[in-house]
Write a protein that holds these residues in place. Structure first.
Motif, PDB file in Angstrom:
ATOM      1  N   TRP A  19       0.839  -1.196   0.000  1.00  0.00           N
ATOM      2  CA  TRP A  19       0.000   0.000   0.000  1.00  0.00           C
ATOM      3  C   TRP A  19       0.869   1.239   0.000  1.00  0.00           C
ATOM      4  O   TRP A  19       1.854   1.326   0.740  1.00  0.00           O
ATOM      5  N   SER A  33      -4.305   6.599   1.251  1.00  0.00           N
ATOM      6  CA  SER A  33      -3.513   5.423   0.907  1.00  0.00           C
ATOM      7  C   SER A  33      -4.260   4.618  -0.157  1.00  0.00           C
ATOM      8  O   SER A  33      -5.484   4.681  -0.247  1.00  0.00           O
ATOM      9  N   TYR A  34      -3.497   3.897  -0.960  1.00  0.00           N
ATOM     10  CA  TYR A  34      -4.097   3.079  -2.008  1.00  0.00           C
ATOM     11  C   TYR A  34      -3.205   1.867  -2.270  1.00  0.00           C
ATOM     12  O   TYR A  34      -1.996   1.906  -2.037  1.00  0.00           O
ATOM     13  N   PRO A  35      -3.824   0.784  -2.761  1.00  0.00           N
ATOM     14  CA  PRO A  35      -3.049  -0.435  -3.006  1.00  0.00           C
ATOM     15  C   PRO A  35      -2.171  -0.297  -4.238  1.00  0.00           C
ATOM     16  O   PRO A  35      -2.529   0.382  -5.200  1.00  0.00           O
ATOM     17  N   ASP A  36      -1.026  -0.936  -4.184  1.00  0.00           N
ATOM     18  CA  ASP A  36      -0.095  -0.964  -5.303  1.00  0.00           C
ATOM     19  C   ASP A  36       0.005  -2.424  -5.748  1.00  0.00           C
ATOM     20  O   ASP A  36       0.877  -3.158  -5.306  1.00  0.00           O
ATOM     21  N   ASP A  93     -11.064   1.220  -2.954  1.00  0.00           N
ATOM     22  CA  ASP A  93      -9.634   0.886  -2.993  1.00  0.00           C
ATOM     23  C   ASP A  93      -9.341  -0.230  -2.017  1.00  0.00           C
ATOM     24  O   ASP A  93      -9.713  -0.157  -0.842  1.00  0.00           O
ATOM     25  N   GLY A  94      -8.692  -1.268  -2.504  1.00  0.00           N
ATOM     26  CA  GLY A  94      -8.313  -2.381  -1.647  1.00  0.00           C
ATOM     27  C   GLY A  94      -9.271  -3.552  -1.691  1.00  0.00           C
ATOM     28  O   GLY A  94      -9.067  -4.542  -0.993  1.00  0.00           O
ATOM     29  N   ASP A  97      -7.472  -6.581  -2.665  1.00  0.00           N
ATOM     30  CA  ASP A  97      -6.619  -6.994  -1.538  1.00  0.00           C
ATOM     31  C   ASP A  97      -7.400  -7.875  -0.561  1.00  0.00           C
ATOM     32  O   ASP A  97      -6.882  -8.886  -0.090  1.00  0.00           O
TER      33      ASP A  97
END
Length: 123
Positions: A19, A33-36, A93-94, A97
Motif C-alpha cells: 500500500w 492510501s491506495y493499493p499498489d 480501494d483495496g 486486496d
C-alpha cells in the motif's frame, strides 16, 4: 493460461499487496492510501476473465456467488465472481486486496486454469 499460471505462482509464493501510504503531496493536497497491485496479479485476473468471459450483468448475480465455494464454481459463476472482484476495486480501494487475503483470488485463478484446461482437452 500463462498469465494465470504466473498469478498462481505469485500468490502461492506468499504475495502480500503493498500500500502506498497517505500523505500530503502539496500544501493542502492530501492523498489517501491506495493499493499498489503487482502487475502480474492484475494480468492474471484479466487473463482469467478473458478465459471465462466478463459478466456484464454481474450486479444482479453477485448474491448467487458471494458465498459459494470458488473451487466448485461453474464457468458462468466464476465469470460473475471475477467480474465482481475486478469491478469492486473501482468503487473501493483495496477490494482486490481483501479477496487476496481471504484466499479467493488464488482459488479463482486455479478454477479458471482448471476450466481452461478442460476446454483445451475437449477440443
Amino acid at each position: 493460461m500463462q498469465r494465470i499460471s504466473i498469478g498462481i505462482e505469485l500468490l502461492e509464493g506468499g504475495y502480500v499487496v503493498g500500500w502506498t501510504p497517505s500523505g500530503e503531496s502539496a500544501p493542502g493536497v492530501h492523498i489517501m492510501s491506495y493499493p499498489d497491485y503487482d502487475r502480474r496479479l492484475m494480468e492474471a485476473l484479466w487473463g482469467a476473465s478473458e478465459l471465462v468471459g466478463t459478466d456484464y450483468g454481474y450486479a444482479a448475480r453477485v448474491d448467487e456467488v458471494r458465498d459459494l465455494s470458488v473451487p466448485g464454481m461453474t464457468r458462468s459463476q466464476l465469470s460473475t465472481f471475477l467480474t465482481w472482484i475486478q469491478r469492486s476495486e473501482r468503487f473501493c480501494d483495496g477490494a482486490i486486496d481483501d479477496f487476496v487475503k481471504d484466499g479467493r483470488v488464488l482459488q479463482a485463478l486455479r478454477r479458471a486454469a482448471e476450466l481452461g484446461t478442460s476446454v483445451e482437452q475437449s477440443a
